[in-house]
Design an enzyme around this catalytic site. Structure first.
Site, mmCIF file in Angstrom:
data_model
loop_
_atom_site.group_PDB
_atom_site.id
_atom_site.type_symbol
_atom_site.label_atom_id
_atom_site.label_comp_id
_atom_site.label_asym_id
_atom_site.label_seq_id
_atom_site.Cartn_x
_atom_site.Cartn_y
_atom_site.Cartn_z
ATOM 1 C CB CYS A 189 -0.941 0.009 1.200
ATOM 2 S SG CYS A 189 -2.104 -1.356 1.144
ATOM 3 C CG HIS A 249 -3.269 3.448 1.132
ATOM 4 N ND1 HIS A 249 -3.641 2.945 -0.105
ATOM 5 C CD2 HIS A 249 -3.405 2.430 2.013
ATOM 6 C CE1 HIS A 249 -3.970 1.669 0.046
ATOM 7 N NE2 HIS A 249 -3.840 1.343 1.315
ATOM 8 C CG ASN A 278 -6.530 -1.016 0.006
ATOM 9 O OD1 ASN A 278 -5.736 -0.628 -0.859
ATOM 10 N ND2 ASN A 278 -6.162 -1.340 1.226
HETATM 11 N N1 COA Z 1 -18.908 -9.488 6.245
HETATM 12 C C1 COA Z 1 -19.540 -9.798 7.383
HETATM 13 N N2 COA Z 1 -18.893 -10.127 8.516
HETATM 14 C C2 COA Z 1 -17.565 -10.125 8.494
HETATM 15 C C3 COA Z 1 -16.836 -9.791 7.336
HETATM 16 C C4 COA Z 1 -17.567 -9.467 6.191
HETATM 17 N N3 COA Z 1 -16.977 -9.135 5.029
HETATM 18 N N4 COA Z 1 -15.532 -9.871 7.626
HETATM 19 C C5 COA Z 1 -15.416 -10.215 8.902
HETATM 20 N N5 COA Z 1 -16.649 -10.380 9.436
HETATM 21 C C6 COA Z 1 -17.007 -10.745 10.793
HETATM 22 C C7 COA Z 1 -15.882 -11.439 11.529
HETATM 23 O O1 COA Z 1 -15.888 -12.808 11.252
HETATM 24 C C8 COA Z 1 -16.212 -11.131 12.955
HETATM 25 O O2 COA Z 1 -17.217 -12.009 13.389
HETATM 26 P P1 COA Z 1 -17.189 -12.620 14.898
HETATM 27 O O3 COA Z 1 -17.255 -11.420 15.792
HETATM 28 O O4 COA Z 1 -18.387 -13.490 14.919
HETATM 29 O O5 COA Z 1 -15.888 -13.335 15.002
HETATM 30 C C9 COA Z 1 -16.841 -9.734 12.919
HETATM 31 O O6 COA Z 1 -17.251 -9.548 11.556
HETATM 32 C C10 COA Z 1 -15.888 -8.624 13.322
HETATM 33 O O7 COA Z 1 -14.657 -8.847 12.641
HETATM 34 P P2 COA Z 1 -13.450 -7.871 12.817
HETATM 35 O O8 COA Z 1 -12.329 -8.342 11.958
HETATM 36 O O9 COA Z 1 -13.172 -7.682 14.295
HETATM 37 O O10 COA Z 1 -14.072 -6.544 12.241
HETATM 38 P P3 COA Z 1 -13.507 -5.080 12.318
HETATM 39 O O11 COA Z 1 -14.528 -4.232 12.943
HETATM 40 O O12 COA Z 1 -12.112 -5.039 12.866
HETATM 41 O O13 COA Z 1 -13.414 -4.687 10.773
HETATM 42 C C11 COA Z 1 -11.806 -4.501 9.001
HETATM 43 C C12 COA Z 1 -12.592 -5.427 9.912
HETATM 44 C C13 COA Z 1 -10.948 -5.357 8.108
HETATM 45 C C14 COA Z 1 -12.799 -3.695 8.184
HETATM 46 C C15 COA Z 1 -10.970 -3.532 9.865
HETATM 47 O O14 COA Z 1 -10.259 -4.251 10.829
HETATM 48 C C16 COA Z 1 -9.989 -2.739 9.037
HETATM 49 O O15 COA Z 1 -10.385 -1.930 8.223
HETATM 50 N N6 COA Z 1 -8.706 -2.934 9.273
HETATM 51 C C17 COA Z 1 -7.660 -2.231 8.526
HETATM 52 C C18 COA Z 1 -7.642 -2.779 7.143
HETATM 53 C C19 COA Z 1 -6.707 -2.061 6.269
HETATM 54 O O16 COA Z 1 -6.621 -0.873 6.303
HETATM 55 N N7 COA Z 1 -6.020 -2.835 5.456
HETATM 56 C C20 COA Z 1 -5.171 -2.350 4.482
HETATM 57 C C21 COA Z 1 -3.971 -1.807 5.100
HETATM 58 S S1 COA Z 1 -3.205 -0.794 4.055
#
Ligand code: COA
Length: 335
Positions: free
Chosen positions: A115, A262, A292
């Site tokens: 990224c 980004h 992204n």
């Molecule tokens: N649809 C529905 N549910 C989903 C899902 C989806 N696409 N992806 C994950 N879940 C579920 C998980 O399984 C979890 O369920 P559980 O509580 O029963 O275990 C729940 O949603 C919460 O998951 P979690 O990973 O804790 O969610 P979050 O609130 O942290 O959001 C991201 C996830 C990925 C959106 C967030 O962590 C994020 O944006 N992180 C940074 C990502 C990023 O910037 N990446 C690129 C870096 S450059």
């Protein structure tokens, strides 16, 4: 010493729009979950069999950028290509661009910084221009994610975030000391390499062993992301590296005319906007449309912000990125 400035830009995204609703038919997810957590409404994914790749998209963006700069392919002295999704394990996409654009036998360098790829690539090009070695450098960020994503419920935590696309910029020599790239700031912290990674295919996995195993359940071919961990690091590193760049130039957050973060997650960009008390006019986001696009995201956003008239001559433009590695960086520019 010379200065360097962007003289042309272009971007290309595949026509195929994949909405959150479309994804909810492939896996257990929903438009509400995706929008609430990431701000993404839709992304572009290459259609299988279309022949489009990171290199072909990069070439399309590059042709536009060269044209906008008022140059021809023969005016380009060097290519820097940032991607995490190259067409081949080796060689890199840079040499493919040299061939696809029928360019002279100029040097081509691939940057593997995910990224942060475009910010790193622009910084590399800046050094070559400032030392006087080259006059015009083609800098590309391009990603073909969709062919490498797990499109089942198992992969939903990662797959819904990523989109395909490419952007390109021409960085050119200038003698105007008041315009162009003022400074760039690059960082890494490799102890977190495995928090956001695609581990295979890799020589470290011993290729004959991979072929013998031929295991369809081997998840190491798909991206792994510790989302919460990445999120926490992203918000602090983004802030740090923006402030580092401003301080280096005796500037304040109030001096920012346009911040191009980004496009990792709209929530991350909104956090930074709030922290630095920036108005909606001072931050550009398009993750809603494209997801992204990793190394392509900053240059696609910069191209769109410029073409929408949101950046004008003399503006202080700040590019900032964070991603796998971890790597992060910023570029401070006077437009
Ligand atoms: N649809 C529905 N549910 C989903 C899902 C989806 N696409 N992806 C994950 N879940 C579920 C998980 O399984 C979890 O369920 P559980 O509580 O029963 O275990 C729940 O949603 C919460 O998951 P979690 O990973 O804790 O969610 P979050 O609130 O942290 O959001 C991201 C996830 C990925 C959106 C967030 O962590 C994020 O944006 N992180 C940074 C990502 C990023 O910037 N990446 C690129 C870096 S450059």
């Amino acid at each position: 010493m010379y200065t360097s400035r962007i003289t042309g830009m272009g971007h290309f995204v595949p026509d195929n729009i994949v909405t959150n609703e479309n994804l909810s038919k492939m896996m257990d997810t929903s438009d509400a979950w995706i929008q609430e957590r990431t701000g993404i409404k839709e992304r572009r994914w290459i259609v299988e069999g279309s022949g489009e790749t990171a290199a072909t998209m990069g070439a399309k963006a590059a042709r536009i950028a060269i044209n906008k700069a008022g140059l021809t392919k023969d005016d380009i002295d060097f290519i820097v290509f940032a991607t995490l999704s190259p067409d081949m394990f080796f060689p890199g996409c840079g040499v493919q661009i040299q061939d696809m654009l029928d360019m002279p036998t100029i040097g081509a360098l691939d940057v593997r910084n995910q990224c942060s790829g475009f910010v790193y690539a622009l910084s590399v090009a800046d050094q070559f221009i400032k030392t006087g070695m080259y006059k015009n450098i083609l800098v590309i960020g391009s990603e073909f994610h969709s062919g490498g994503l797990d499109k089942t419920t198992r992969g939903r935590g990662v797959t819904v975030i990523f989109g395909d696309g490419a952007g390109a910029a021409i960085l050119s020599r200038s003698e105007d000391e008041n315009r162009g790239i003022l400074s760039s700031h690059l960082h890494s912290e490799g102890k977190h390499a495995r928090e956001l990674t695609v581990e295979a295919p890799s020589i470290a996995h011993w290729v004959p062993q991979i072929m013998e195993d031929n295991d369809p359940d081997d998840e190491s071919y798909y991206p792994y992301m510790n989302g919460t961990f990445v999120f926490k690091h992203a918000i602090s590193r983004f802030s740090e590296v923006i402030l580092e760049g401003l301080e280096k130039n005796n500037l304040q957050t109030t001096d920012i005319d346009m911040l191009i973060p980004h496009q990792a997650n709209l929530r991350i960009a909104q956090f930074i906007q709030k922290k630095f008390k920036l108005s909606d006019d001072q931050v550009f986001n398009n993750i809603m449309k494209y997801g992204n696009t990793t190394a392509a995201s900053v240059i696609i956003a910069l191209t769109e912000a410029f073409s929408e008239g949101k950046i004008k001559e003399g503006d202080l433009v700040v590019l900032a990125a964070f991603g796998s590695g971890f790597t992060w960086g910023s570029v401070i520019m006077r437009w």
